[in-house]
Design a protein around this motif. Structure first.
Motif, PDB file in Angstrom:
ATOM      1  N   LEU A   1      -7.346   0.833   6.855  1.00  0.00           N
ATOM      2  CA  LEU A   1      -5.951   0.593   6.462  1.00  0.00           C
ATOM      3  C   LEU A   1      -5.345  -0.539   7.287  1.00  0.00           C
ATOM      4  N   LYS A   2      -5.727  -0.627   8.541  1.00  0.00           N
ATOM      5  CA  LYS A   2      -5.188  -1.665   9.428  1.00  0.00           C
ATOM      6  C   LYS A   2      -5.812  -3.033   9.171  1.00  0.00           C
ATOM      7  N   ASN A   3      -7.095  -3.052   8.857  1.00  0.00           N
ATOM      8  CA  ASN A   3      -7.840  -4.306   8.887  1.00  0.00           C
ATOM      9  C   ASN A   3      -8.390  -4.804   7.560  1.00  0.00           C
ATOM     10  N   HIS A   4      -8.159  -4.095   6.479  1.00  0.00           N
ATOM     11  CA  HIS A   4      -8.705  -4.514   5.192  1.00  0.00           C
ATOM     12  C   HIS A   4      -7.656  -4.399   4.101  1.00  0.00           C
ATOM     13  N   THR A   5      -7.899  -5.091   3.020  1.00  0.00           N
ATOM     14  CA  THR A   5      -6.953  -5.064   1.901  1.00  0.00           C
ATOM     15  C   THR A   5      -7.412  -4.141   0.787  1.00  0.00           C
ATOM     16  N   LEU A   6      -8.356  -3.273   1.064  1.00  0.00           N
ATOM     17  CA  LEU A   6      -8.807  -2.309   0.061  1.00  0.00           C
ATOM     18  C   LEU A   6      -7.655  -1.400  -0.329  1.00  0.00           C
ATOM     19  N   ASN A   7      -7.650  -0.937  -1.591  1.00  0.00           N
ATOM     20  CA  ASN A   7      -6.605   0.012  -1.973  1.00  0.00           C
ATOM     21  C   ASN A   7      -6.980   1.412  -1.462  1.00  0.00           C
TER      22      ASN A   7
ATOM     23  N   LYS B   1      -0.435   5.215   2.357  1.00  0.00           N
ATOM     24  CA  LYS B   1       0.422   4.117   1.907  1.00  0.00           C
ATOM     25  C   LYS B   1       1.544   3.852   2.910  1.00  0.00           C
TER      26      LYS B   1
ATOM     27  N   ARG C   1       0.072   2.252   6.098  1.00  0.00           N
ATOM     28  CA  ARG C   1      -0.187   0.817   5.934  1.00  0.00           C
ATOM     29  C   ARG C   1       1.114   0.026   5.972  1.00  0.00           C
TER      30      ARG C   1
ATOM     31  N   MET D   1       2.007  -2.990   8.620  1.00  0.00           N
ATOM     32  CA  MET D   1       2.340  -4.340   8.159  1.00  0.00           C
ATOM     33  C   MET D   1       3.646  -4.844   8.751  1.00  0.00           C
TER      34      MET D   1
END
Length: 98
Positions: A54-60, A89, A92, A96
């Motif tokens: 969640l911190k380091n990738h843009t995967l859903n 959610k 994340r 951000m």
């Protein structure tokens, strides 16, 4: 264990087979050393991996749940919320902002 975290079929039985120990010996060893059951340790490791993703990738969220060995994204979200006191959610979104 880390190598198998993304495998949904990895469970305590597979762990004890890999360690060549009985179910009872596996449980006792984990309780003695980590003060947690083997299944709790597996879930914690999967959730830590989810936190990292969640911190380091843009995967859903669904992709992250699958990457961490959870077949059901809703179940993953419930466990995540129970452990981190917010949904994946929301987590994340907080990350951000920082």
């Amino acid at each position: 264990m880390n190598e198998n975290l993304n495998n949904p079929s990895f469970n305590v039985q597979k762990l004890q087979e890999a360690l060549f120990v009985s179910k009872i010996k596996c449980y006792r060893a984990f309780k003695e050393v980590l003060q947690q059951s083997p299944s709790d340790v597996i879930i914690k490791l999967r959730l830590q991996k989810a936190e990292y993703l969640l911190k380091n990738h843009t995967l859903n969220i669904s992709e992250i749940s699958m990457e961490c060995g959870f077949n059901d994204p809703k179940y993953f979200s419930r466990l995540f919320k129970k452990n981190f006191e917010c949904s994946p959610k929301e987590y994340r979104a907080r990350i951000m902002k920082v």
